[in-house]
Design an enzyme around this catalytic site. Structure first.
Site, PDB file in Angstrom:
ATOM      1  N   LYS A  30       0.850  -1.201   0.000  1.00 52.46           N
ATOM      2  CA  LYS A  30       0.000   0.000   0.000  1.00 52.46           C
ATOM      3  C   LYS A  30       0.885   1.250   0.000  1.00 52.46           C
ATOM      4  O   LYS A  30       2.097   1.151   0.235  1.00 52.46           O
ATOM      5  CB  LYS A  30      -0.926  -0.022   1.219  1.00 52.46           C
ATOM      6  CG  LYS A  30      -0.182  -0.021   2.539  1.00 52.46           C
ATOM      7  CD  LYS A  30      -1.124  -0.339   3.695  1.00 52.46           C
ATOM      8  CE  LYS A  30      -0.379  -0.311   5.000  1.00 52.46           C
ATOM      9  NZ  LYS A  30      -1.198  -0.820   6.111  1.00 52.46           N
TER      10      LYS A  30
ATOM     11  N   TYR B 252      16.583  29.337   9.221  1.00 49.53           N
ATOM     12  CA  TYR B 252      15.363  30.022   9.674  1.00 49.53           C
ATOM     13  C   TYR B 252      15.238  29.978  11.183  1.00 49.53           C
ATOM     14  O   TYR B 252      15.511  28.952  11.807  1.00 49.53           O
ATOM     15  CB  TYR B 252      14.130  29.361   9.059  1.00 49.53           C
ATOM     16  CG  TYR B 252      13.954  29.678   7.594  1.00 49.53           C
ATOM     17  CD1 TYR B 252      13.697  30.972   7.165  1.00 49.53           C
ATOM     18  CD2 TYR B 252      14.032  28.665   6.641  1.00 49.53           C
ATOM     19  CE1 TYR B 252      13.523  31.257   5.819  1.00 49.53           C
ATOM     20  CE2 TYR B 252      13.853  28.937   5.294  1.00 49.53           C
ATOM     21  CZ  TYR B 252      13.609  30.243   4.886  1.00 49.53           C
ATOM     22  OH  TYR B 252      13.441  30.520   3.564  1.00 49.53           O
TER      23      TYR B 252
HETATM   24  C1  LIG Z   1      -0.391  -1.860   6.633  1.00 50.52           C
HETATM   25  C2  LIG Z   1      -0.994  -3.162   6.982  1.00 50.52           C
HETATM   26  C3  LIG Z   1      -0.182  -4.288   7.206  1.00 50.52           C
HETATM   27  C4  LIG Z   1       1.334  -4.213   7.230  1.00 50.52           C
HETATM   28  O1  LIG Z   1       1.747  -3.529   8.379  1.00 50.52           O
HETATM   29  P1  LIG Z   1       3.313  -3.419   8.751  1.00 50.52           P
HETATM   30  O2  LIG Z   1       3.326  -2.887  10.133  1.00 50.52           O
HETATM   31  O3  LIG Z   1       3.901  -2.464   7.763  1.00 50.52           O
HETATM   32  O4  LIG Z   1       3.873  -4.778   8.601  1.00 50.52           O
HETATM   33  C5  LIG Z   1      -0.795  -5.500   7.447  1.00 50.52           C
HETATM   34  N1  LIG Z   1      -2.150  -5.602   7.479  1.00 50.52           N
HETATM   35  C6  LIG Z   1      -2.954  -4.544   7.292  1.00 50.52           C
HETATM   36  C7  LIG Z   1      -4.426  -4.717   7.356  1.00 50.52           C
HETATM   37  C8  LIG Z   1      -2.417  -3.295   7.033  1.00 50.52           C
HETATM   38  O5  LIG Z   1      -3.217  -2.255   6.856  1.00 50.52           O
END
Ligand SMILES: *Cc1c(COP(=O)(O)O)cnc(C)c1O
Length: 356
Positions: free
Chosen positions: A35, A253
């Site tokens: 994702k 800054y």
């Molecule tokens: C993002 C996500 C994962 C992976 O999580 P990590 O902490 O990056 O391993 C697994 N399952 C779901 C439903 C997620 O949304």
């Protein structure tokens, strides 16, 4: 000369990290979680390096379609399912596995006209109270799904809020067992933290994300130092300016940093508009010409400043690693009050990316 900031994506590191996941969960199949454009690494760049996984898990329908069009024939899991009943036509056409977390989705699936049943992941609310059915509802929903001609293989899915803590899966595992009691169903529960640290959660499919990219699920690099993971992203640039400050002179800054004596500082072509955290404090680690030093002064949109005291040989053109193999993204994140996940996902579109 083009502006020297650059991100390098290490495909061998991704392959290696996937093999470490296999080693940690030898009896489970693996969803590679991609994702957020593969956590900022670029789905189109990384998917073939991760194609030794058993499936890809994501959120975005366009990404799933892109993956199919590039030739991925294996399973694709849509972690939040469809957002609208009309999307089911595309789920059908591209053969996507859908998570089901709400009643309206079940009704929409029941009413859809599909060419073949879709595999579904029924989401149990493990106590995190984001998405899913509470344990008391799961049996009824399961029976209901069983009757639907549009439903193919069914898997129980849950997610952990605290799997980075030693006792963090105990209460959710009890809830999940209660929900699943008596159901003959494959399960998919484990994120990266549970994959590494809680083997009792592995079951049929694990769902690692962050560890594939070589950062820590807890936000602390020391927690994965022995897991044999390799950072998949390097953010690098060069020194484009040098200043010699006298005692009492200031940098950047807000004039946040003040030199206590004569001090050389380097100006690096990287700023918050590249994805480097603006909130990074003085002393955040930076590698300059292979030498570890620290940030000085407030990060600007396009530049940041580093102390050149430990690296007197450094000058214009000296290479700088903001994070990567030597400077852990987890350490930059921790200094900035966040986690590696956020930094990698926030890599800015203007940064040129090369694969190595
Ligand atoms: C993002 C996500 C994962 C992976 O999580 P990590 O902490 O990056 O391993 C697994 N399952 C779901 C439903 C997620 O949304």
């Amino acid at each position: 000369m083009t502006r020297p900031v650059q991100a390098s994506i290490h495909l061998a590191a991704l392959r290696h990290n996937l093999s470490q996941v296999r080693y940690a969960a030898p009896h489970s199949r693996v969803w590679a979680v991609v994702k957020a454009d593969a956590y900022g690494h670029g789905l189109s760049r990384v998917w073939s390096a991760l194609s030794g996984a058993d499936g890809f898990a994501m959120l975005n329908l366009e990404d799933a379609i892109q993956l199919r069009e590039r030739g991925w024939k294996g399973p694709i899991l849509m972690l939040e399912g469809f957002f609208d009943a009309q999307e089911l036509a595309l789920f059908d056409r591209y053969r996507l596995t859908t998570s089901l977390h709400s009643r309206w989705q079940i009704k929409a699936l029941a009413d859809a006209r599909l060419s073949a049943p879709l595999d579904v992941y029924l989401k149990i609310n493990s106590g995190m109270n984001r998405l899913g059915f509470v344990p008391e509802q799961v049996h009824r929903v399961w029976r209901q799904l069983r009757e639907l001609k549009n439903v193919g293989e069914m898997t129980l899915m849950a997610h952990f809020a605290d799997a980075d803590r030693p006792d963090g899966v105990d209460a959710p595992m009890a809830r999940i067992s209660q929900a699943a009691e008596g159901l003959e169903a494959p399960r998919s529960l484990a994120n990266s933290a549970a994959t590494l640290w809680h083997p009792q959660t592995h079951y049929d499919w694990v769902r690692p994300g962050i560890v594939l990219y070589g950062a820590s699920p807890s936000g602390r690099w020391c927690d994965i130092a022995s897991a044999g993971l390799r950072p998949a992203m390097t953010l690098s640039s060069e020194i484009i300016g040098v200043q010699t400050l006298k005692a009492g002179e200031r940098v950047g800054y807000g004039s946040r940093y003040c030199a206590s004596g004569e001090q050389r500082i380097g100006i690096v072509a990287c700023g918050y508009a590249d994805g480097y955290p603006r909130v990074a404090p003085d002393g955040t680690p930076v590698l300059v010409g292979g030498v570890r030093t620290g940030l000085v002064g407030t990060v600007s949109m396009d530049m940041l400043a580093v102390d050149l005291t430990p690296c007197p040989q450094a000058g214009i053109g000296t290479p700088v690693e903001l994070w990567g193999e030597q400077i852990r993204i987890d350490d930059v994140a921790a200094a900035s009050g966040t986690i590696g996940y956020e930094l990698m996902c926030a890599l800015a579109p203007r940064v040129p990316v090369v694969t190595a």
